[in-house]
Design an enzyme around this catalytic site. Structure first.
Site, PDB file in Angstrom:
ATOM      1  N   LEU A   1      -1.536  -1.590  18.456  1.00 46.59           N
ATOM      2  CA  LEU A   1      -1.379  -0.957  19.766  1.00 46.59           C
ATOM      3  C   LEU A   1      -1.551  -1.970  20.891  1.00 46.59           C
ATOM      4  CD1 LEU A   1      -3.449   2.274  19.062  1.00 46.59           C
ATOM      5  CD2 LEU A   1      -0.965   2.114  19.246  1.00 46.59           C
TER       6      LEU A   1
ATOM      7  N   GLU B   1       0.832  -1.206   0.000  1.00 46.04           N
ATOM      8  CA  GLU B   1       0.000   0.000   0.000  1.00 46.04           C
ATOM      9  C   GLU B   1       0.866   1.254   0.000  1.00 46.04           C
ATOM     10  OE1 GLU B   1      -2.438   2.266   3.439  1.00 46.04           O
ATOM     11  OE2 GLU B   1      -2.977   0.175   3.138  1.00 46.04           O
TER      12      GLU B   1
END
Length: 429
Positions: A311, A236
């Site tokens: 995270l 990407e």
């Protein structure tokens, strides 16, 4: 038809000519990051008191603006991926955020928004009348030939190749700018980042096709691949870390099943050397995000390796990469697209990387359950490998008990006893 040079000259307009194509309720697709047409958005904001219920749909805004901060009554910013420029405004209710997988954005815009116009910053035209979307194709390129474009020609935007070519006949007007591109400084890696990167690099074979996200760990993974051979790129984001591997002959693309010998991406983010590298380089192709991030296209490469970050990760393997609890930082982006595409690949693998704990070792990033309100970015059924500085947990095909045990084994040692007790209390162990 008039000669191309005449067509180009006839379409040259001041930036505020964009207002001729904007009416009440207009839905405008705005190219993001270095593709944002600064002068065109300036003109829209300057005319804000004359606009009614106009929405600007943008991925990754590079700078804060009055329209983002809710100070232009006639304009509303709609973010499809939060950036540092939009986070505070979103938390304050001044702009909106649309949850999405990046590969789906063009389709969602068509079905839910029905945009009227695309505005973008582009490279100067060539002698055939083609502009390129430069370093940012993403969702915008998907509308070439489908919607009218009003563009800003930035003299410093590099000409690039692929499915990002925009002919003068697609353009209802263009204005001029001469502005340096935004640079993305490399993150400063820690010892933990280096250890995680080495664990991932050891699991990337010669001949693999790579996707790497943005951040210290993906950069360190690429830096650790100097002795590899015949790697390919289908990512990407094409970052500066890939350039060194091309220069060293590590990335050749010769074993790719699709686009052999080509680097395939939808955007480039990095330093000035990266922008120089992609300029007029036919070896790098920029395509719309609904092509680059389509899991079926990713899966066509039999040795795919996807490297992304999170995270926190819970015992089931659910990954939160865009929020801690309900506190949003970004969005899903392409992580779920590449996680799915990699496991669909014949011999593919996907890696979710994170530190075992916060920087001060006071909070574990391996948790029994995600923080309340957390958005699940990559869900449990497609999470493959989870990597911390303490090792690699292989989750695909593992039972809940096995997942829990393997994740605790790579958690920070200070938290393992408590995590084990919680796993037993939940009935997972």
């Amino acid at each position: 038809m008039a000669p191309v040079t005449d067509m180009i000259a006839a379409a040259r307009r001041p930036a505020d000519a964009v207002l001729e194509h904007v009416g009440p309720g207009s839905q405008i697709v705005v190219n993001g990051y270095n593709g944002e047409p600064q002068t065109v958005i300036d003109a829209l904001e300057a005319a804000g008191d004359r606009l009614t219920d106009v929405r600007l749909h943008e991925m990754l805004a590079p700078r804060t603006r009055p329209s983002i901060e809710g100070r232009i009554p006639g304009l509303r910013h709609v973010s499809w991926f939060l950036s540092p420029a939009t986070r505070e405004a979103f938390h304050a209710g001044h702009c909106d955020l649309v949850p999405n997988n990046f590969s789906d954005v063009p389709r969602l815009l068509r079905r839910s928004v029905r945009p009227d116009l695309v505005v973008a910053s582009v490279s100067p035209p060539d002698r055939h009348g083609y502009f390129s979307l430069g370093t940012v194709a993403t969702h915008t390129a998907a509308f070439i030939g489908e919607l009218p474009f009003f563009v800003e020609v930035n003299a410093q935007m590099p000409r690039t190749y692929g499915g990002n070519q925009l002919h003068i006949s697609d353009i209802v007007g263009w204005c001029e700018a001469d502005r340096p591109l935004v640079l993305a400084p490399p993150p400063v890696p820690t010892a933990r980042d280096r250890t995680i990167a080495e664990l991932v690099a050891d699991r990337i074979p010669d001949g693999a096709t790579l996707q790497a996200g943005i951040g210290a760990v993906p950069d360190m993974v690429l830096a650790a691949l100097g002795d590899h051979r015949e790697l390919g790129v289908h990512s990407e984001v094409f970052g500066t870390g890939f350039v060194d591997l091309v220069d060293r002959g590590v990335v050749t693309g010769t074993r790719k099943a699709t686009h052999r010998g080509k680097i395939i991406t939808t955007s480039a983010m990095g330093d000035a050397s990266l922008h120089d590298f992609v300029a007029d380089n036919p070896g790098v192709e920029f395509h719309p995000v609904d092509y680059t991030n389509d899991p079926w296209n990713i899966a066509r490469e039999p040795l795919f390796r996807a490297v992304n970050a999170a995270l926190e990760v819970d015992f089931l393997g659910q990954c939160a990469a865009e929020s801690l609890g309900s506190q949003y930082f970004s969005s899903s982006g392409g992580q779920p697209d590449f996680a799915r595409g990699a496991i669909m690949s014949e011999h593919g693998a996907a890696f979710i990387c994170l530190h075992s704990a916060t920087h001060d070792d006071t909070v574990s990033r391996i948790v029994p359950q995600l923080h309340p309100g957390a958005a699940v970015t990559t869900f449990k059924n497609i999470v493959d490998h989870v990597v911390t500085e303490y090792g690699v947990a292989e989750l695909r095909g593992a039972t809940i008990a096995e997942r829990t045990s393997r994740l605790i084994a790579i958690a920070h040692p200070d938290f393992r006893d408590d995590l084990t007790a919680q796993g037993r209390a939940m009935g997972y162990l």
